[in-house]
Design an enzyme around this catalytic site. Structure first.
Site, PDB file in Angstrom:
ATOM      1  N   SER A 712       3.963   3.255   3.607  1.00 53.43           N
ATOM      2  CA  SER A 712       2.666   3.337   3.561  1.00 53.43           C
ATOM      3  C   SER A 712       1.933   4.583   3.618  1.00 53.43           C
ATOM      4  O   SER A 712       0.944   4.837   3.254  1.00 53.43           O
ATOM      5  CB  SER A 712       1.916   2.630   4.653  1.00 53.43           C
ATOM      6  OG  SER A 712       2.029   3.137   5.854  1.00 53.43           O
ATOM      7  N   LYS A 755      -5.584  -0.591  10.662  1.00 54.63           N
ATOM      8  CA  LYS A 755      -5.706   0.438  10.009  1.00 54.63           C
ATOM      9  C   LYS A 755      -7.044   0.758   9.744  1.00 54.63           C
ATOM     10  O   LYS A 755      -7.720   1.895  10.007  1.00 54.63           O
ATOM     11  CB  LYS A 755      -5.021   0.657   8.603  1.00 54.63           C
ATOM     12  CG  LYS A 755      -3.422   0.584   8.976  1.00 54.63           C
ATOM     13  CD  LYS A 755      -2.850   0.688   7.532  1.00 54.63           C
ATOM     14  CE  LYS A 755      -1.371   0.650   7.671  1.00 54.63           C
ATOM     15  NZ  LYS A 755      -0.401   0.493   6.515  1.00 54.63           N
TER      16      LYS A 755
END
Length: 819
Positions: A712, A755
């Site tokens: 990511s 996140k």
């Protein structure tokens, strides 16, 4: 039961260590005591485990500060105090209401300081009194009292004399039969002339409970009191005679080899006296319990077969004990015993809302699950699995569900489980065999349809020398199989299909695929600051105030202080560290209250540094706009989301790429992809292709002690490389996450909600994501998205203009293309 007069003797001061005396009351002393008046007001000394009678001398140990102060002050003055027993001996610091109404005025004979530091006071009872009203609480109790008229004027009737004579003879008989009481006690009893003192003396030394002694003290008529004492003496005499009878029947020489035999003989003799055969009694009890069980015909046949085998065994054989334990286990299990379900969904919703703030989608899914169960009437539906970081309420949700539908609650921790036998049990042929923990938990719950929480299912061990416990769980959690669950110890099938199983885990990565397939996963992500504030206000602060003995008005948390605690002293998705921090603040306030320090009832922001020290966490430093090559990424961890910085620096070299920061293989591959794509599209970004062969590129991810891996961070690495080579300013407040491909595409990643929360904690206002993550953002409650703008991209190159301005940094690097 102890013997009468065990505590009769007092050590005589100034004599040999073994010398003792029995404190008795002479006729002159009794006459003088009867003429004395009780003061109208007395200092009151509460007694825990004894009752003082008039004329009787007893030693008491005082340990409370109040009591020590009382006896020392009164000892210097009149030496007369009021002694009252407590209603409940377990109360350490009694109030006035905890005391009995009738007590005894006492004279302090002596105060002794013992070698162990305790204070012993020798007191003699004078007259009984009745408490009227409390006049002083501190430093010790003072109360107004009145004499408790006793009607102890003794006539010369023959009936009373015969009663007193019987009491004296019975007490002397008990002394003679009791080997632990010296014979001098009988001599002392014979020399007591006063009938009133004799009754008081024996009452004081009876081995009866304090409430019974208090009842004796409160009986006004001495004739009635003497009859009650006689009844207690009869029971005491019977016990002493029975003890001596048992001991005489099994009287043999005792040594180490015979000790167990003799104890068994004594037990056998007692049972014969009671007319009980222990073996037959055990069989009879098992049959009686079996007659009340609601079990299937197959289970009944197994039980009767094993019971028949046990009846033919020698009770002293080891197999007898094994069979007894097996049959008792069968009887203890709740075969076809269920608690009635209460599928009132509105009530369930209220309970879930009361116990857990937020988690709206999760609670909505639970209510849907309960609705289906109500309509279907059976439990054959997917097993729920709550997945999320620590401290977000996974385990407590299971407890709330049990409370909502009225079922028993069981929690079984699977963390560190390595042995398959913990699930399936051991075969009963093994020494120390027992059922598995599933069956043991049902036995404790007493119900076949509890809510069963399998905690930390991701941490259960896999295949090893002890079997494969994760595979053993497959049968437990499969609705098509668990109605015939086989435990090795029981050797019969048990129906688990009515149990509501709920599993919890921090991550799905550690769960066996076949096991994961049997569960319906519900994600529980972290809380935002506003949710944590509300959880602290509703649950954590009241809980910790009660746990530390503080009242609600003694400490109040201001909204700003609570927000600062959350942001500066904790960094987590859940609220576990927040609760610990709140507890630390409350302990500090408790200390100030006990030390009488002057403190404000409200906790302010400026108080935090003094109590908790300097802030542990500052807001993740945002990127300085005058530095090129540093980008903010977003990462997912087991404890929630985190901000991740990617730093790139350029130096003279030969086109090499160095990677540091404890990176995993996948992350290194992402860095290589980003660098190769940048070189392939250098012209698009205005970068001279010759630069790459003249520079050495160093990419670093800070916090090098922490291992990092995953795809990511790919888009963040590319943006950092592009900024370093173009020397363009980085836009402040921008974070990003996404996987990249060699063709320049961005792919979706997981953990989006976590996140986003991490970005908000760090003060970010813009988040760049793959376009394919749009659907994940749209599923998130809008409250979590407040204050954040999302930019969606499909190609890597788009991130350049979104994360950087057109301006170059001050003092940009100049790449010398000359050889």
């Amino acid at each position: 039961m102890g013997n009468l007069f065990d505590d009769l003797f007092l050590s005589q001061e100034g004599s040999d260590a073994d010398s003792e005396f029995i404190p008795l009351l002479s006729a002159e002393e009794e006459q003088q005591m009867a003429m004395e008046d009780i003061p109208e007001e007395l200092a009151i000394l509460p007694l825990k485990n004894t009752v003082l009678f008039p004329g009787v001398v007893i030693p008491i140990t005082v340990s409370r500060d109040k009591s020590i102060k009382l006896v020392r002050e009164v000892y210097k003055q009149s030496r007369i105090i009021g002694v009252v027993s407590q209603k409940d001996a377990s109360v350490e610091d009694p109030d006035y209401k905890d005391l009995n109404r009738i007590g005894t005025a006492a004279y302090i004979i002596k105060i002794l300081q013992m070698p162990d530091g305790n204070t012993t006071v020798i007191i003699q009872g004078k007259k009984r009194f009745e408490l009227q009203e409390l006049t002083q609480e501190d430093p010790y109790f003072m109360a107004r009292v009145k004499a408790y008229e006793s009607g102890e004027e003794i006539g010369g009737n023959d009936k009373f004399k015969a009663l007193i004579s019987t009491i004296k003879d019975m007490a002397i008989q008990i002394v003679k039969l009791s080997p632990n009481v010296p014979s001098e006690a009988a001599f002392a009893l014979r020399n007591i002339e006063s009938p009133v003192f004799l009754v008081n003396f024996i009452s004081s030394n009876l081995h009866i409970d304090v409430p019974d002694k208090q009842k004796l003290l409160e009986i006004k008529d001495v004739d009635t009191r003497a009859n009650v004492v006689l009844g207690h003496l009869k029971r005491e005499l019977q016990v002493v005679e029975l003890k001596n009878q048992i001991q005489s029947k099994v009287k043999v020489d005792i040594d180490k080899q015979q000790r167990d035999y003799i104890l068994g003989q004594q037990l056998k003799t007692i049972q014969e006296e009671l007319g009980v055969n222990p073996h037959e009694q055990q069989i009879s009890n098992l049959k009686e319990r079996a007659g009340k069980k609601k079990w299937a015909k197959q289970i009944k046949e197994v039980f009767e077969k094993e019971l028949s085998r046990m009846q033919r065994m020698n009770p002293a054989a080891m197999e007898y004990t094994v069979h007894m334990h097996y049959l008792e286990t069968l009887l203890d299990l709740p075969w076809d015993e269920f608690t009635p379900d209460n599928f009132d969904l509105r009530k369930a919703q209220r309970i879930l809302d009361k116990d857990h703030y937020g988690l709206e989608k999760i609670k909505e899914r639970i209510i849907e699950y309960l609705a289906v169960l109500k309509l279907k009437g059976d439990m054959k539906s997917p097993i729920l699995c709550f997945v999320g970081p620590p401290g977000v309420g996974k385990t407590s949700l299971g407890k709330s569900i049990a409370r909502a539908i009225g079922r028993k609650y069981i929690r079984m921790s699977l963390g560190g489980l390595r042995d398959e036998a913990e699930i399936r049990g051991h075969r009963k042929t093994y020494v120390g065999a027992m059922p598995g923990r599933i069956i043991q938990s049902l036995k404790k719950a007493g119900s076949s349809n509890p809510v069963f929480v399998l905690d930390e299912v991701d941490k259960v061990g896999h295949k090893n020398f002890g079997g494969d416990p994760s595979s053993a769980l497959l049968e437990v959690l499969d609705p098509e199989q668990n109605n015939t669950f086989y435990d090795n110890y029981l050797e019969v099938e048990y129906d688990l299909s009515n149990i509501m199983f709920i599993a919890t885990a921090n991550t799905l990565a550690g769960i066996q695929p076949a096991l994961r397939d049997r569960m319906e996963v519900i994600d529980l992500s972290g809380y935002i600051v506003e949710e944590k504030q509300e959880i602290a206000r509703r649950h954590l602060i009241p809980k910790q105030l009660d746990a530390h003995g503080l009242k609600r008005n003694e400490l109040k948390f201001s909204k700003k202080a609570l927000e600062r605690i959350i942001q500066d002293y904790t960094r987590e998705s859940g609220v576990r560290s927040l609760e610990k921090t709140i507890a630390k603040i409350i302990r500090a306030r408790a200390r100030d209250i006990v030390l009488d320090n002057e403190v404000d009832g409200s906790l302010k922001v400026e108080d935090l540094k003094e109590i908790l020290g300097a802030p542990k966490y500052t807001r993740d430093q945002t990127i300085l706009k005058d530095i090129a090559g540093v980008m903010t990424g977003l990462a997912w961890t087991f404890t929630g989301g985190e901000v991740l910085f990617v730093e790139v620096s350029l130096s003279k070299g030969k086109g090499t790429l160095s990677l540091t920061g404890n990176l995993g293989d996948v992350m290194k591959e992402s860095a290589t992809l980003a660098y190769e794509y940048l070189k392939a599209h250098a012209a698009t970004l205005g970068i001279a292709p010759e630069v790459f062969s003249k520079c050495h590129v160093h990419m670093h991810i800070p916090e090098g002690a922490t291992p990092k891996d995953g795809p990511s961070a790919g888009i963040t690495m590319f943006a950092a490389l592009a900024s370093a080579f173009t020397q363009r300013k980085v836009r402040p407040g921008v974070a990003m996450t996404g996987e990249i491909t060699l063709r320049g595409k961005t792919l979706p990643v997981g953990g989006i909600k976590e996140k986003i929360l991490a970005a908000k904690r760090a003060g970010m206002h813009t988040i760049i994501l793959s376009a394919e993550n749009r659907k994940d953002v749209e599923e998130i409650n809008p409250i979590y998205l407040k204050g954040v703008e999302f930019k969606y991209i499909t190609d890597m190159i788009e991130v350049v203009d979104l994360s950087m301005t057109d301006q170059k940094v001050k003092q940009p690097l100049v790449f010398d293309m000359a050889q």
